[in-house]
Design a protein around this motif. Structure first.
Motif, PDB file in Angstrom:
ATOM      1  N   UNK A  21       0.831  -1.208   0.000  1.00  8.91           N
ATOM      2  CA  UNK A  21       0.000   0.000   0.000  1.00  8.91           C
ATOM      3  C   UNK A  21       0.864   1.256   0.000  1.00  8.91           C
ATOM      4  N   UNK A  22       1.895   1.266   0.842  1.00  9.12           N
ATOM      5  CA  UNK A  22       2.772   2.429   0.912  1.00  9.12           C
ATOM      6  C   UNK A  22       3.622   2.559  -0.346  1.00  9.12           C
ATOM      7  N   UNK A  23       3.924   1.452  -0.975  1.00  9.15           N
ATOM      8  CA  UNK A  23       4.737   1.492  -2.186  1.00  9.15           C
ATOM      9  C   UNK A  23       4.042   2.287  -3.286  1.00  9.15           C
ATOM     10  N   UNK A  24       2.721   2.165  -3.350  1.00 11.03           N
ATOM     11  CA  UNK A  24       1.984   2.862  -4.402  1.00 11.03           C
ATOM     12  C   UNK A  24       1.451   4.226  -3.964  1.00 11.03           C
ATOM     13  N   UNK A  25       1.352   4.496  -2.667  1.00  7.76           N
ATOM     14  CA  UNK A  25       0.765   5.762  -2.212  1.00  7.76           C
ATOM     15  C   UNK A  25       1.768   6.723  -1.603  1.00  7.76           C
ATOM     16  N   UNK A  26       2.933   6.244  -1.217  1.00  5.51           N
ATOM     17  CA  UNK A  26       3.918   7.088  -0.538  1.00  5.51           C
ATOM     18  C   UNK A  26       4.579   8.034  -1.530  1.00  5.51           C
ATOM     19  N   UNK A  27       4.893   9.235  -1.077  1.00  7.61           N
ATOM     20  CA  UNK A  27       5.581  10.203  -1.920  1.00  7.61           C
ATOM     21  C   UNK A  27       7.030   9.783  -2.118  1.00  7.61           C
ATOM     22  N   UNK A  28       7.642  10.327  -3.152  1.00 13.51           N
ATOM     23  CA  UNK A  28       9.046  10.032  -3.410  1.00 13.51           C
ATOM     24  C   UNK A  28       9.886  10.556  -2.244  1.00 13.51           C
ATOM     25  N   UNK A  29      10.789   9.733  -1.747  1.00 11.21           N
ATOM     26  CA  UNK A  29      11.641  10.107  -0.621  1.00 11.21           C
ATOM     27  C   UNK A  29      11.040   9.784   0.732  1.00 11.21           C
ATOM     28  N   UNK A  30       9.800   9.308   0.773  1.00  8.60           N
ATOM     29  CA  UNK A  30       9.153   8.968   2.037  1.00  8.60           C
ATOM     30  C   UNK A  30       9.701   7.666   2.609  1.00  8.60           C
ATOM     31  N   UNK A  31       9.597   7.544   3.907  1.00  9.27           N
ATOM     32  CA  UNK A  31      10.082   6.336   4.579  1.00  9.27           C
ATOM     33  C   UNK A  31       8.919   5.417   4.927  1.00  9.27           C
ATOM     34  N   UNK A  32       9.226   4.140   5.035  1.00  8.95           N
ATOM     35  CA  UNK A  32       8.223   3.118   5.323  1.00  8.95           C
ATOM     36  C   UNK A  32       8.128   2.883   6.845  1.00  8.95           C
ATOM     37  N   UNK A  33       7.790   3.936   7.600  1.00 13.45           N
ATOM     38  CA  UNK A  33       7.756   3.834   9.059  1.00 13.45           C
ATOM     39  C   UNK A  33       6.713   2.840   9.554  1.00 13.45           C
ATOM     40  N   UNK A  81      13.603 -10.898  11.278  1.00 15.21           N
ATOM     41  CA  UNK A  81      12.453  -9.991  11.243  1.00 15.21           C
ATOM     42  C   UNK A  81      12.820  -8.622  11.813  1.00 15.21           C
ATOM     43  N   UNK A  82      13.650  -8.601  12.837  1.00  9.59           N
ATOM     44  CA  UNK A  82      14.076  -7.332  13.425  1.00  9.59           C
ATOM     45  C   UNK A  82      14.918  -6.535  12.435  1.00  9.59           C
ATOM     46  N   UNK A  83      15.855  -7.193  11.777  1.00 14.12           N
ATOM     47  CA  UNK A  83      16.690  -6.517  10.779  1.00 14.12           C
ATOM     48  C   UNK A  83      15.824  -6.035   9.618  1.00 14.12           C
ATOM     49  N   UNK A  84      14.872  -6.855   9.206  1.00 13.13           N
ATOM     50  CA  UNK A  84      13.960  -6.460   8.133  1.00 13.13           C
ATOM     51  C   UNK A  84      13.165  -5.212   8.523  1.00 13.13           C
ATOM     52  N   UNK A  85      12.672  -5.171   9.753  1.00 16.48           N
ATOM     53  CA  UNK A  85      11.930  -4.004  10.224  1.00 16.48           C
ATOM     54  C   UNK A  85      12.791  -2.759  10.273  1.00 16.48           C
ATOM     55  N   UNK A  86      14.026  -2.902  10.714  1.00 19.94           N
ATOM     56  CA  UNK A  86      14.931  -1.747  10.761  1.00 19.94           C
ATOM     57  C   UNK A  86      15.265  -1.259   9.356  1.00 19.94           C
ATOM     58  N   UNK A  87      15.425  -2.176   8.431  1.00 22.76           N
ATOM     59  CA  UNK A  87      15.685  -1.775   7.045  1.00 22.76           C
ATOM     60  C   UNK A  87      14.488  -1.048   6.465  1.00 22.76           C
ATOM     61  N   UNK A  88      13.272  -1.509   6.789  1.00 19.84           N
ATOM     62  CA  UNK A  88      12.072  -0.804   6.327  1.00 19.84           C
ATOM     63  C   UNK A  88      12.027   0.623   6.858  1.00 19.84           C
ATOM     64  N   UNK A  89      12.436   0.827   8.105  1.00 20.30           N
ATOM     65  CA  UNK A  89      12.405   2.166   8.688  1.00 20.30           C
ATOM     66  C   UNK A  89      13.422   3.068   7.988  1.00 20.30           C
ATOM     67  N   UNK A  90      14.576   2.523   7.630  1.00 18.21           N
ATOM     68  CA  UNK A  90      15.623   3.305   6.980  1.00 18.21           C
ATOM     69  C   UNK A  90      15.323   3.518   5.498  1.00 18.21           C
ATOM     70  N   UNK A  91      14.619   2.571   4.885  1.00 22.80           N
ATOM     71  CA  UNK A  91      14.359   2.578   3.445  1.00 22.80           C
ATOM     72  C   UNK A  91      13.551   3.802   3.020  1.00 22.80           C
ATOM     73  N   UNK A  92      13.969   4.396   1.919  1.00 25.01           N
ATOM     74  CA  UNK A  92      13.246   5.523   1.322  1.00 25.01           C
ATOM     75  C   UNK A  92      12.699   5.084  -0.028  1.00 25.01           C
ATOM     76  N   UNK A  93      11.558   5.649  -0.391  1.00 19.27           N
ATOM     77  CA  UNK A  93      10.967   5.307  -1.685  1.00 19.27           C
ATOM     78  C   UNK A  93      11.694   6.068  -2.784  1.00 19.27           C
ATOM     79  N   UNK A  94      12.070   5.325  -3.818  1.00 21.20           N
ATOM     80  CA  UNK A  94      12.718   5.934  -4.982  1.00 21.20           C
ATOM     81  C   UNK A  94      11.748   6.007  -6.141  1.00 21.20           C
ATOM     82  N   UNK A  95      12.074   6.830  -7.083  1.00 18.87           N
ATOM     83  CA  UNK A  95      11.254   6.980  -8.285  1.00 18.87           C
ATOM     84  C   UNK A  95      11.550   5.888  -9.276  1.00 18.87           C
TER      85      UNK A  95
END
Length: 95
Positions: A21-33, A81-95
């Motif tokens: 859902x966030x992949x398609x609705x999040x703005x460019x540069x947004x994080x997957x908090x 799962x913990x590392x995956x969650x931390x990577x999601x928090x750090x990850x930014x959406x690219x164009x």
């Protein structure tokens, strides 16, 4: 223990759904908090279930029995799962 593990599966599935859902609705540069938060909560549920099973009363388990592969899998799933969650928090959406 089973309830906690089922909760972790539910939160993992919700995390995957929120990621799409966030992949398609999040703005460019947004994080997957939100996705990262759900994944971290899922990892904490896995850890809680494994700890509860580890410290359970000795009279629940017969003398000759061992923990088994699912127990080891739970302890491997927790840091992944913990590392995956931390990577999601750090990850930014690219164009």
């Amino acid at each position: 223990v089973q309830a906690v593990m089922i909760l972790s599966i539910i939160f993992s599935c919700l995390s995957l759904f929120l990621f799409f859902c966030q992949l398609f609705t999040l703005q460019k540069g947004g994080r997957f908090f939100l996705t990262g938060t759900f994944q971290i909560i899922a990892s904490l549920f896995v850890m809680s279930g494994a700890i509860i099973y580890t410290v359970m009363s000795p009279e629940w388990v017969p003398e000759g029995d061992a923990f088994g592969y699912s127990y080891i899998l739970a302890w491997v799933a927790f840091p992944l799962a913990l590392i995956s969650g931390l990577i999601y928090v750090i990850l930014r959406k690219r164009e």
